[in-house]
Design a protein around this motif. Structure first.
Motif, PDB file in Angstrom:
ATOM      1  N   MET A   1       0.837  -1.168   0.000  1.00  0.00           N
ATOM      2  CA  MET A   1       0.000   0.000   0.000  1.00  0.00           C
ATOM      3  C   MET A   1       0.885   1.236   0.000  1.00  0.00           C
ATOM      4  SD  MET A   1      -1.408   0.374   3.917  1.00  0.00           S
ATOM      5  CE  MET A   1      -1.796  -1.319   4.132  1.00  0.00           C
ATOM      6  N   THR A   2       0.353   2.329  -0.446  1.00  0.00           N
ATOM      7  CA  THR A   2       1.090   3.590  -0.413  1.00  0.00           C
ATOM      8  C   THR A   2       0.464   4.481   0.647  1.00  0.00           C
ATOM      9  OG1 THR A   2       1.642   3.408  -2.744  1.00  0.00           O
ATOM     10  CG2 THR A   2       1.859   5.585  -1.738  1.00  0.00           C
ATOM     11  N   LEU A   3       1.264   4.807   1.644  1.00  0.00           N
ATOM     12  CA  LEU A   3       0.781   5.637   2.742  1.00  0.00           C
ATOM     13  C   LEU A   3       0.819   7.110   2.357  1.00  0.00           C
ATOM     14  CD1 LEU A   3       2.755   3.906   5.624  1.00  0.00           C
ATOM     15  CD2 LEU A   3       0.367   3.550   5.010  1.00  0.00           C
ATOM     16  N   PRO A   4      -0.119   7.901   2.866  1.00  0.00           N
ATOM     17  CA  PRO A   4      -0.086   9.334   2.611  1.00  0.00           C
ATOM     18  C   PRO A   4       1.141   9.981   3.255  1.00  0.00           C
ATOM     19  CG  PRO A   4      -2.082   8.709   3.839  1.00  0.00           C
ATOM     20  CD  PRO A   4      -1.250   7.499   3.679  1.00  0.00           C
ATOM     21  N   SER A   5       1.538  11.102   2.764  1.00  0.00           N
ATOM     22  CA  SER A   5       2.672  11.839   3.318  1.00  0.00           C
ATOM     23  C   SER A   5       2.478  12.064   4.808  1.00  0.00           C
ATOM     24  CB  SER A   5       2.812  13.185   2.605  1.00  0.00           C
ATOM     25  OG  SER A   5       3.875  13.918   3.152  1.00  0.00           O
ATOM     26  N   GLY A   6       3.491  11.747   5.604  1.00  0.00           N
ATOM     27  CA  GLY A   6       3.433  11.942   7.042  1.00  0.00           C
ATOM     28  C   GLY A   6       2.937  10.742   7.822  1.00  0.00           C
ATOM     29  N   ALA A   7       2.377   9.739   7.140  1.00  0.00           N
ATOM     30  CA  ALA A   7       1.898   8.532   7.816  1.00  0.00           C
ATOM     31  C   ALA A   7       3.017   7.495   7.858  1.00  0.00           C
ATOM     32  CB  ALA A   7       0.685   7.958   7.096  1.00  0.00           C
ATOM     33  N   THR A   8       3.104   6.751   8.947  1.00  0.00           N
ATOM     34  CA  THR A   8       4.126   5.721   9.095  1.00  0.00           C
ATOM     35  C   THR A   8       3.536   4.470   9.740  1.00  0.00           C
ATOM     36  OG1 THR A   8       4.808   6.570  11.252  1.00  0.00           O
ATOM     37  CG2 THR A   8       6.034   7.375   9.346  1.00  0.00           C
ATOM     38  N   ILE A   9       4.141   3.330   9.435  1.00  0.00           N
ATOM     39  CA  ILE A   9       3.828   2.073  10.099  1.00  0.00           C
ATOM     40  C   ILE A   9       4.717   1.992  11.329  1.00  0.00           C
ATOM     41  CG2 ILE A   9       3.849  -0.451   9.915  1.00  0.00           C
ATOM     42  CD1 ILE A   9       1.818   0.830   8.049  1.00  0.00           C
ATOM     43  N   THR A  10       4.124   1.728  12.486  1.00  0.00           N
ATOM     44  CA  THR A  10       4.903   1.662  13.728  1.00  0.00           C
ATOM     45  C   THR A  10       5.101   0.236  14.227  1.00  0.00           C
ATOM     46  OG1 THR A  10       2.898   1.981  15.046  1.00  0.00           O
ATOM     47  CG2 THR A  10       4.180   3.959  14.468  1.00  0.00           C
ATOM     48  N   ASN A  11       4.239  -0.692  13.798  1.00  0.00           N
ATOM     49  CA  ASN A  11       4.327  -2.064  14.268  1.00  0.00           C
ATOM     50  C   ASN A  11       3.565  -2.953  13.292  1.00  0.00           C
ATOM     51  OD1 ASN A  11       4.896  -4.206  16.060  1.00  0.00           O
ATOM     52  ND2 ASN A  11       2.941  -3.948  17.097  1.00  0.00           N
ATOM     53  N   ALA A  12       4.029  -4.179  13.126  1.00  0.00           N
ATOM     54  CA  ALA A  12       3.314  -5.153  12.295  1.00  0.00           C
ATOM     55  C   ALA A  12       3.541  -6.538  12.873  1.00  0.00           C
ATOM     56  CB  ALA A  12       3.802  -5.082  10.860  1.00  0.00           C
ATOM     57  N   TRP A  13       2.563  -7.453  12.674  1.00  0.00           N
ATOM     58  CA  TRP A  13       2.718  -8.816  13.162  1.00  0.00           C
ATOM     59  C   TRP A  13       2.233  -9.802  12.110  1.00  0.00           C
ATOM     60  CZ3 TRP A  13      -0.309  -4.990  15.040  1.00  0.00           C
ATOM     61  CH2 TRP A  13      -1.679  -5.141  14.947  1.00  0.00           C
ATOM     62  N   ASN A  14       2.820 -10.993  12.145  1.00  0.00           N
ATOM     63  CA  ASN A  14       2.554 -12.076  11.196  1.00  0.00           C
ATOM     64  C   ASN A  14       2.879 -11.681   9.756  1.00  0.00           C
ATOM     65  OD1 ASN A  14       1.668 -13.667  13.315  1.00  0.00           O
ATOM     66  ND2 ASN A  14      -0.486 -13.213  12.970  1.00  0.00           N
ATOM     67  N   THR A  15       3.831 -10.799   9.586  1.00  0.00           N
ATOM     68  CA  THR A  15       4.215 -10.327   8.258  1.00  0.00           C
ATOM     69  C   THR A  15       5.623  -9.743   8.302  1.00  0.00           C
ATOM     70  OG1 THR A  15       3.530  -8.941   6.384  1.00  0.00           O
ATOM     71  CG2 THR A  15       3.270  -7.991   8.578  1.00  0.00           C
ATOM     72  N   THR A  16       6.230  -9.642   7.132  1.00  0.00           N
ATOM     73  CA  THR A  16       7.470  -8.890   6.968  1.00  0.00           C
ATOM     74  C   THR A  16       7.123  -7.673   6.121  1.00  0.00           C
ATOM     75  OG1 THR A  16       8.785 -10.916   7.016  1.00  0.00           O
ATOM     76  CG2 THR A  16       9.822  -8.968   6.054  1.00  0.00           C
ATOM     77  N   ARG A  17       7.516  -6.494   6.539  1.00  0.00           N
ATOM     78  CA  ARG A  17       7.174  -5.292   5.764  1.00  0.00           C
ATOM     79  C   ARG A  17       8.427  -4.715   5.129  1.00  0.00           C
ATOM     80  NH1 ARG A  17       6.901  -3.288  11.112  1.00  0.00           N
ATOM     81  NH2 ARG A  17       8.159  -1.420  11.426  1.00  0.00           N
ATOM     82  N   SER A  18       8.224  -4.042   4.005  1.00  0.00           N
ATOM     83  CA  SER A  18       9.342  -3.505   3.233  1.00  0.00           C
ATOM     84  C   SER A  18       9.829  -2.162   3.740  1.00  0.00           C
ATOM     85  CB  SER A  18       8.950  -3.354   1.762  1.00  0.00           C
ATOM     86  OG  SER A  18       7.945  -2.357   1.635  1.00  0.00           O
ATOM     87  N   GLY A  19       9.071  -1.475   4.537  1.00  0.00           N
ATOM     88  CA  GLY A  19       9.476  -0.165   5.032  1.00  0.00           C
ATOM     89  C   GLY A  19       8.454   0.360   6.014  1.00  0.00           C
ATOM     90  N   ASN A  20       8.595   1.631   6.360  1.00  0.00           N
ATOM     91  CA  ASN A  20       7.700   2.250   7.339  1.00  0.00           C
ATOM     92  C   ASN A  20       6.873   3.393   6.772  1.00  0.00           C
ATOM     93  OD1 ASN A  20       8.656   0.583   9.429  1.00  0.00           O
ATOM     94  ND2 ASN A  20      10.401   1.935   9.748  1.00  0.00           N
ATOM     95  N   SER A  21       7.222   3.889   5.593  1.00  0.00           N
ATOM     96  CA  SER A  21       6.497   5.013   5.013  1.00  0.00           C
ATOM     97  C   SER A  21       6.529   4.905   3.499  1.00  0.00           C
ATOM     98  CB  SER A  21       7.102   6.350   5.472  1.00  0.00           C
ATOM     99  OG  SER A  21       8.440   6.452   5.042  1.00  0.00           O
TER     100      SER A  21
END
Length: 61
Positions: A1-21
């Protein structure tokens, strides 16, 4: 997904994520990469920020 400017992912579970923003991709981890027909798995994430119009998409490979 593409997050809006200024939004960040702070935590995730049962997955590997490619980045935070920006453009973030979530992929399986070793224990949920293969599931049989009729089974399911799930993942989750938490984030900060605000924005509208975000439409996540899912692809099974």
């Amino acid at each position: 997904m593409t997050l809006p400017s200024g939004a960040t992912i702070t935590n995730a579970w049962n997955t590997t994520r490619s980045g935070n923003s920006g453009a973030v991709t979530f992929t399986n981890v070793s224990y949920n990469g293969r599931i049989a027909a009729g089974q399911s798995t799930e993942f989750g994430f938490q984030g900060n920020g605000s924005g509208t119009g975000m439409t996540p998409t899912c692809t099974a490979t």
